[in-house]
Design an enzyme around this catalytic site. Sequence first.
Site, mmCIF file in Angstrom:
data_model
loop_
_atom_site.group_PDB
_atom_site.id
_atom_site.type_symbol
_atom_site.label_atom_id
_atom_site.label_comp_id
_atom_site.label_asym_id
_atom_site.label_seq_id
_atom_site.Cartn_x
_atom_site.Cartn_y
_atom_site.Cartn_z
ATOM 1 N N LYS A 1 0.845 -1.188 0.000
ATOM 2 C CA LYS A 1 0.000 0.000 0.000
ATOM 3 C C LYS A 1 0.885 1.244 0.000
ATOM 4 O O LYS A 1 1.840 1.329 0.786
ATOM 5 C CB LYS A 1 -0.902 0.011 1.234
ATOM 6 C CG LYS A 1 -1.883 -1.150 1.310
ATOM 7 C CD LYS A 1 -3.096 -0.909 0.433
ATOM 8 C CE LYS A 1 -4.154 -1.975 0.647
ATOM 9 N NZ LYS A 1 -5.354 -1.730 -0.172
ATOM 10 N N ASP B 1 -0.330 -0.421 -4.465
ATOM 11 C CA ASP B 1 -1.741 -0.028 -4.493
ATOM 12 C C ASP B 1 -1.859 1.358 -3.874
ATOM 13 O O ASP B 1 -1.620 1.537 -2.683
ATOM 14 C CB ASP B 1 -2.572 -1.043 -3.703
ATOM 15 C CG ASP B 1 -4.059 -0.721 -3.719
ATOM 16 O OD1 ASP B 1 -4.457 0.249 -4.385
ATOM 17 O OD2 ASP B 1 -4.820 -1.463 -3.066
ATOM 18 N N GLU C 1 -2.134 -0.250 -8.607
ATOM 19 C CA GLU C 1 -3.581 -0.241 -8.511
ATOM 20 C C GLU C 1 -4.086 1.180 -8.278
ATOM 21 O O GLU C 1 -3.564 1.899 -7.428
ATOM 22 C CB GLU C 1 -4.060 -1.132 -7.365
ATOM 23 C CG GLU C 1 -3.767 -2.607 -7.577
ATOM 24 C CD GLU C 1 -4.304 -3.450 -6.440
ATOM 25 O OE1 GLU C 1 -5.349 -3.083 -5.849
ATOM 26 O OE2 GLU C 1 -3.680 -4.483 -6.138
ATOM 27 N N LYS D 1 -13.332 -7.658 -6.965
ATOM 28 C CA LYS D 1 -13.731 -7.957 -5.586
ATOM 29 C C LYS D 1 -15.224 -8.273 -5.591
ATOM 30 O O LYS D 1 -16.061 -7.360 -5.662
ATOM 31 C CB LYS D 1 -13.448 -6.758 -4.675
ATOM 32 C CG LYS D 1 -11.965 -6.434 -4.479
ATOM 33 C CD LYS D 1 -11.828 -5.289 -3.479
ATOM 34 C CE LYS D 1 -10.376 -5.084 -3.047
ATOM 35 N NZ LYS D 1 -9.581 -4.398 -4.073
#
Length: 360
Positions: free
Chosen positions: A164, A194, A220, A272
């Site tokens: 992240k 991400d 991402e 997702k």
Amino acid sequence: MPLKIVYQPYTLHFRKEAGTSRGVLTQKTSWILQVTDSEHPDVTGYGECGPLPGLSVDDIPDFEAQLASVCNLFNELDLEVFPFNLGIILDQLVPQHLPSIRFGIEMALLDVINGGERILFKNDFSQGERGILMNGLIWMGSYENMLEQVSDKLALGFTTLKMKVGAIDFENECHILSKIRERFDKTEITLRVDANGAFTQDNVNYKLEELAKFDLHSIEQPIKAGQPELMSEICATSPIPVALDEELIGHFDYREKFALLKKLAPPFIILKPTLLGGFRHTDEWIEIANRLKIDWWITSALESNIGLNAIAQYTASKNNPLPQGLGTGQLYTNNFESPLTVEKGELHYRFDKNWELPHF
């Protein structure tokens, strides 16, 4: 086979704070569904509705009231469900603006259809014959904490890491990536990042150029969703392949999905099921992506092991060779015990481990 559905909330507690560019998570509430068959009392199906705060379309103040309304309607209709009418039931029962509820009910009904044994998709994964390759997730934290997470994931045998970015100092994030690359080149460790939409029009190009120095597999959602012209330009020119995630949320019409992917033309999309409205909607995204030659992978969205199990079995049915994002089962102190086991960077279903399910 008249079916009845009940639910109860369940709060999952993180072992450690989970940081993203949208904030820090310490707990997360899911609503666990139980479907029973009055003619076959030994058959019970379980599902999970787990909207993500600040992200899900159905992260709404009256979520539980909406869930209760859907469950009440389901129970009034005295339904029988089969593979051929499952999609019709979901379309008629659950409004599109409640994707996690649709997913939870779909999951529970698939469980019932398949005998109530938590085997929703029969394949070599759910039969315990192979694992699913995963990325190891590195949450945002202090510089030292993130380096510690990297070491832990490498020790567990992960060969793909997803970090992240976008919340702590950008130079520190780059320093962590450089530390990994000093030890492992891209043939040894695959790196994904991400941003969760953290970059802006003013800094996105600079940050992508800097991050590209670390031989990244993908980034991402570099900018916030809903900026199609800018995102189209980024997908076309970024030195790092772009993977769209949040950009897909809230699009339920097939033609709308097709138009979005055709316009933005990303190298990757990330799926997702909880956020997209379940497996049937995920199937549509996959079909469109395949038509447009866009690669994809599937990730969980902080579900408990009940939801993760369903997503993992569905993922295995697609035979996608890319590392998937299914490592969230170990995040919680009070997750439900299950046959899901992480071994050497892969998720396995082990029949020597039993399910521990909630009591209703």
